[in-house]
Motif scaffolding. Structure first.
Motif, PDB file in Angstrom:
ATOM      1  N   ALA A  19     -85.724-119.871 -26.620  1.00 50.14           N
ATOM      2  CA  ALA A  19     -85.112-118.231 -26.203  1.00 50.14           C
ATOM      3  C   ALA A  19     -84.840-117.996 -24.842  1.00 50.14           C
ATOM      4  CB  ALA A  19     -86.261-117.265 -26.901  1.00 50.14           C
ATOM      5  N   ARG A  22     -81.844-119.433 -23.713  1.00 56.25           N
ATOM      6  CA  ARG A  22     -80.286-118.211 -24.606  1.00 56.25           C
ATOM      7  C   ARG A  22     -79.826-117.317 -23.251  1.00 56.25           C
ATOM      8  NH1 ARG A  22     -80.055-114.587 -27.935  1.00 56.25           N
ATOM      9  NH2 ARG A  22     -82.019-114.572 -28.629  1.00 56.25           N
ATOM     10  N   ARG A  23     -81.064-116.651 -23.722  1.00 58.69           N
ATOM     11  CA  ARG A  23     -81.336-115.141 -22.298  1.00 58.69           C
ATOM     12  C   ARG A  23     -80.906-115.237 -21.555  1.00 58.69           C
ATOM     13  NH1 ARG A  23     -86.839-113.602 -23.925  1.00 58.69           N
ATOM     14  NH2 ARG A  23     -86.408-114.200 -26.251  1.00 58.69           N
ATOM     15  N   THR A  24     -81.501-116.234 -20.729  1.00 59.35           N
ATOM     16  CA  THR A  24     -80.756-116.664 -19.144  1.00 59.35           C
ATOM     17  C   THR A  24     -79.623-116.981 -18.881  1.00 59.35           C
ATOM     18  OG1 THR A  24     -83.031-117.018 -18.225  1.00 59.35           O
ATOM     19  CG2 THR A  24     -81.430-117.692 -17.214  1.00 59.35           C
ATOM     20  N   LEU A  26     -76.933-115.997 -22.111  1.00 62.45           N
ATOM     21  CA  LEU A  26     -76.309-114.876 -22.120  1.00 62.45           C
ATOM     22  C   LEU A  26     -76.414-113.805 -20.444  1.00 62.45           C
ATOM     23  CD1 LEU A  26     -74.773-113.526 -24.515  1.00 62.45           C
ATOM     24  CD2 LEU A  26     -77.070-112.576 -25.480  1.00 62.45           C
ATOM     25  N   THR A  27     -77.176-113.881 -20.411  1.00 62.65           N
ATOM     26  CA  THR A  27     -77.468-113.018 -18.998  1.00 62.65           C
ATOM     27  C   THR A  27     -76.338-113.170 -18.208  1.00 62.65           C
ATOM     28  OG1 THR A  27     -79.305-112.207 -20.000  1.00 62.65           O
ATOM     29  CG2 THR A  27     -78.630-111.384 -17.227  1.00 62.65           C
TER      30      THR A  27
END
Length: 128
Positions: A19, A22-24, A26-27
């Motif tokens: 997670a 993935r968040r990094t 995506l950002t």
């Protein structure tokens, strides 16, 4: 007496990114993609202004600035969007080839990057 064992066939879950990664990704992808849109808008305006001006020196400076902005902004943002997009597509449960639009965006981004590197040279009239 024979005993039979029933094995449930488990569906293997596709590998996904953790997670945090993935968040990094995506950002970073969102920031680079929005930055790329802004960069393209600036390049379009600068090209239009340079093509419509009667001041040759201003046009020369604008075209030189186009080259600098392309290599300093456009290409790094394109490559960042491309790499993070591939990481997200290959590391997510839906994968790269599952949706046509994901693959289409990848092809368009690669094409835009290649075209920005191999753009035709601007021909300006010689200096007076």
């Amino acid at each position: 007496m024979t005993t039979t064992t029933h094995h449930r066939h488990r569906r293997e879950r596709p590998r996904t990114l953790p997670a945090g990664i993935r968040r990094t990704a995506l950002t970073v992808r969102a920031i680079s993609s929005v930055g790329l849109l802004g960069e393209v808008r600036v390049l379009a305006v600068l090209t239009t202004v340079a093509a419509r001006t009667d001041d040759i020196e201003f046009a020369r400076a604008a075209y030189r600035l186009l080259t600098v902005r392309t290599f300093a902004g456009d290409i790094p943002l394109s490559m960042t969007a491309l790499v993070t997009g591939l990481v997200l597509a290959l590391g997510a449960r839906w994968g790269l080839p599952r949706y046509v639009w994901v693959f289409a965006k990848l092809v368009l981004l690669v094409a835009a990057t290649v075209l920005s590197v191999h753009k035709p040279r601007w021909r300006l009239p010689p200096r007076p």
